[in-house]
Design an enzyme around this catalytic site. Structure first.
Site, PDB file in Angstrom:
ATOM      1  N   GLY A 108       0.828  -1.202   0.000  1.00 46.67           N
ATOM      2  CA  GLY A 108       0.000   0.000   0.000  1.00 46.67           C
ATOM      3  C   GLY A 108       0.863   1.252   0.000  1.00 46.67           C
ATOM      4  O   GLY A 108       0.487   2.288   0.550  1.00 46.67           O
ATOM      5  N   ALA A 109       2.018   1.161  -0.672  1.00 41.50           N
ATOM      6  CA  ALA A 109       2.988   2.265  -0.680  1.00 41.50           C
ATOM      7  C   ALA A 109       2.454   3.508  -1.390  1.00 41.50           C
ATOM      8  O   ALA A 109       2.959   4.610  -1.175  1.00 41.50           O
ATOM      9  CB  ALA A 109       4.290   1.805  -1.337  1.00 41.50           C
ATOM     10  N   THR A 164      -0.589   7.296   3.842  1.00 41.35           N
ATOM     11  CA  THR A 164       0.365   6.876   4.870  1.00 41.35           C
ATOM     12  C   THR A 164       1.551   6.171   4.218  1.00 41.35           C
ATOM     13  O   THR A 164       2.710   6.393   4.603  1.00 41.35           O
ATOM     14  CB  THR A 164      -0.333   5.953   5.893  1.00 41.35           C
ATOM     15  OG1 THR A 164      -1.373   6.691   6.549  1.00 41.35           O
ATOM     16  CG2 THR A 164       0.646   5.436   6.931  1.00 41.35           C
ATOM     17  N   GLY A 165       1.266   5.338   3.233  1.00 42.62           N
ATOM     18  CA  GLY A 165       2.335   4.601   2.539  1.00 42.62           C
ATOM     19  C   GLY A 165       3.366   5.534   1.930  1.00 42.62           C
ATOM     20  O   GLY A 165       4.579   5.310   2.036  1.00 42.62           O
ATOM     21  N   GLY A 218      -0.577   4.768  -1.047  1.00 40.90           N
ATOM     22  CA  GLY A 218      -1.588   5.505  -0.280  1.00 40.90           C
ATOM     23  C   GLY A 218      -0.961   6.669   0.472  1.00 40.90           C
ATOM     24  O   GLY A 218       0.253   6.889   0.395  1.00 40.90           O
ATOM     25  N   LYS A 248       2.100   2.307 -11.737  1.00 43.29           N
ATOM     26  CA  LYS A 248       1.569   3.600 -11.313  1.00 43.29           C
ATOM     27  C   LYS A 248       2.710   4.608 -11.171  1.00 43.29           C
ATOM     28  O   LYS A 248       3.785   4.269 -10.666  1.00 43.29           O
ATOM     29  CB  LYS A 248       0.842   3.469  -9.967  1.00 43.29           C
ATOM     30  CG  LYS A 248      -0.576   2.928 -10.100  1.00 43.29           C
ATOM     31  CD  LYS A 248      -1.317   3.019  -8.767  1.00 43.29           C
ATOM     32  CE  LYS A 248      -2.749   2.504  -8.928  1.00 43.29           C
ATOM     33  NZ  LYS A 248      -3.428   2.371  -7.633  1.00 43.29           N
ATOM     34  N   LYS A 281      -9.208  -3.850  13.026  1.00 47.73           N
ATOM     35  CA  LYS A 281      -7.748  -3.821  13.197  1.00 47.73           C
ATOM     36  C   LYS A 281      -7.331  -4.719  14.366  1.00 47.73           C
ATOM     37  O   LYS A 281      -6.333  -5.433  14.298  1.00 47.73           O
ATOM     38  CB  LYS A 281      -7.269  -2.387  13.448  1.00 47.73           C
ATOM     39  CG  LYS A 281      -7.442  -1.469  12.234  1.00 47.73           C
ATOM     40  CD  LYS A 281      -7.085  -0.018  12.590  1.00 47.73           C
ATOM     41  CE  LYS A 281      -7.239   0.908  11.391  1.00 47.73           C
ATOM     42  NZ  LYS A 281      -6.954   2.319  11.738  1.00 47.73           N
TER      43      LYS A 281
END
Lengths: 298, 298
Positions: free
Chosen positions: A11-12, A16-17, A14, A44, A126
């Site tokens: 998820g790099a 936070t990523g 996003g 991407k 979570k």
């Protein structure tokens, strides 16, 4: 370079990523950085940019466990920044990290401090992941962070500051007097880089934040500095409870209704932060989190 | 005497409760000791004996919250040794302790180290209580203990040692080679007395144990010292899984069948300890427990 930590981020691309990738790539003497991406995402632009800065982009299929284990073998740290919409992928990453004997797994928490169950549906999902991690004895670090300061400002009439209006806090939560921890989104990665290199944080929950503010104090300060008036709306405890119960009525007939799910999630955040006052360093500590021991990332 | 810790124990007449009362009453310069008992139990001989040694027996009705809050007001520490059969009473005690602003609540864990969910039904019920405690920000200490050494010995043919045969470990769990932590039941109170007076254990999970043994080592040692032969039966992983699934079939039609519930509980203990090997100091540490920092109570 033999002693660099091999860190894989899922998820790099996003929010936070990206903050985490930025900080890891800025410390290339310390970290060897991998971005795990589904085949459809490999090209991407954001991942290509990370690649140009030294990241190794690995194409992975989260449904092929054996291949995922191979991809993770040798990693010291695996960080998930996948959203709760990718629950299956996250569970697959946990299983594979355990099989690959990853030395530290960072699940996708990165949210405000909150009790494990009974406040937020998102938090509960979570915590379920964390229970699975503990069942497997997969070494972990849970990282909670303050509410983004990028989401803490309302728009100004002049348009001088740009905010994500869908999250903008010009709705006063309750009386606006609940203190809450905030963090600059761009600092998250700097905290994470320190936390994952710190042996004291292994098998611990860590709370990373910058400062503690109330909503009234934020808006008063903004008005004073800008010499503009912020449009203040009121969002009471009752308002929030009604929004949540209405959304649950929709979910009762259609459990995957995305708009209702996001209404619940967003309003429960506001309730936790603005009414219950969960997101403070004091509460984070009581909840068995670690005392913050990283300075503000500079 | 003004600085003595006021400690209230619920379930003081149970096995763990008695061990704790013994240790607290033996340290009367440090603790002012209260036993909370239902009106029907107030005159039990074991409570009268504690009373004669200086304990104050308080008659409480666990269903009357307001009165319970009054009874708990001023207590520094509340320790629950109630069993899982008294779930309602335990939840009432948690709510009342929170309202009475008790400074440390010790829920009724006192079991072997085990991951929070996915292994033992009994453990999951305890973790649900802990989630409630965290939701209320009631300061807590969770105390897990090794398997009682009093339950770790099989009967000897000569009858020289008396054991509780219903729990006796002459059934070899798996291959008998899994190491597990044991504790002398009589030491539990000594550990608890140190733990509740230690500020480092506030809002932490603590694991208290004496030694680590395997079942084969225990039986070999017993045979060697006694010069008798222990009848060894085998209880394989498959045996346990069958016992558990049979009991769940009964519970599917009668969820409160006590014998099936206790079959599940007892066999899941054996599975966790003997097959998964959960009950070790290493695993306790990984599970966010505190490193044991009290010496063996002597």
């Amino acid at each position: 370079m033999a002693s660099r930590l091999k860190v894989a981020v899922a998820g790099a691309n996003g929010e936070t990523g990206q903050s985490i990738m930025d900080a890891l790539l800025a410390n290339s003497e310390q970290f060897e950085v991998f971005a795990l991406a589904r085949p459809a995402s490999v090209n991407k632009p954001v991942l290509s940019a990370f690649s140009a800065r030294g990241a190794i982009v690995k194409s992975v299929d989260f449904s092929a466990t054996d291949a995922l284990v191979v991809a993770l073998t040798g990693m010291h740290v695996v960080i998930s920044c996948l959203t709760m919409l990718h629950h299956k992928e996250q569970m697959a990453l946990i299983e594979a990290s355990s099989q690959a004997k990853v030395q530290r797994y960072v699940p996708s928490f990165f949210g405000p401090a909150c009790p494990p169950r009974g406040v937020m549906k998102v938090r509960e999902a979570k915590e379920d992941m964390l229970d699975r991690i503990k069942l497997l004895y997969l070494p972990y670090t849970v990282i909670d962070v303050g509410w983004w300061c990028q989401l803490s400002l309302p728009p100004l009439p002049s348009g001088r500051i740009q905010t994500k209006v869908e999250y903008a806090l010009n709705e006063i939560m309750g009386d606006g007097e609940a203190p809450f921890a905030i963090v600059d989104k761009r600092d998250i990665g700097k905290y994470v880089a320190r936390i994952i290199a710190d042996p004291r944080t292994l098998n611990r929950m860590v709370f990373a934040y910058g400062e503690v503010w109330t909503q009234n104090h934020i808006l008063d300060t903004l008005e004073e500095k800008s010499d503009e008036r912020v449009v203040r709306q009121s969002l009471s405890k009752d308002d929030m409870e009604n929004i949540i119960s209405d959304a649950y009525k929709i979910l009762a007939t259609n459990p995957t209704d995305l708009e209702a799910l996001s209404q619940v999630a967003l309003t429960q955040y506001k309730y936790s932060i603005g009414i219950r006052g969960d997101n403070t360093p004091e509460h984070a500590k009581v909840n068995d989190f670690y005392k913050r021991d990283v300075g503000r990332g500079g």
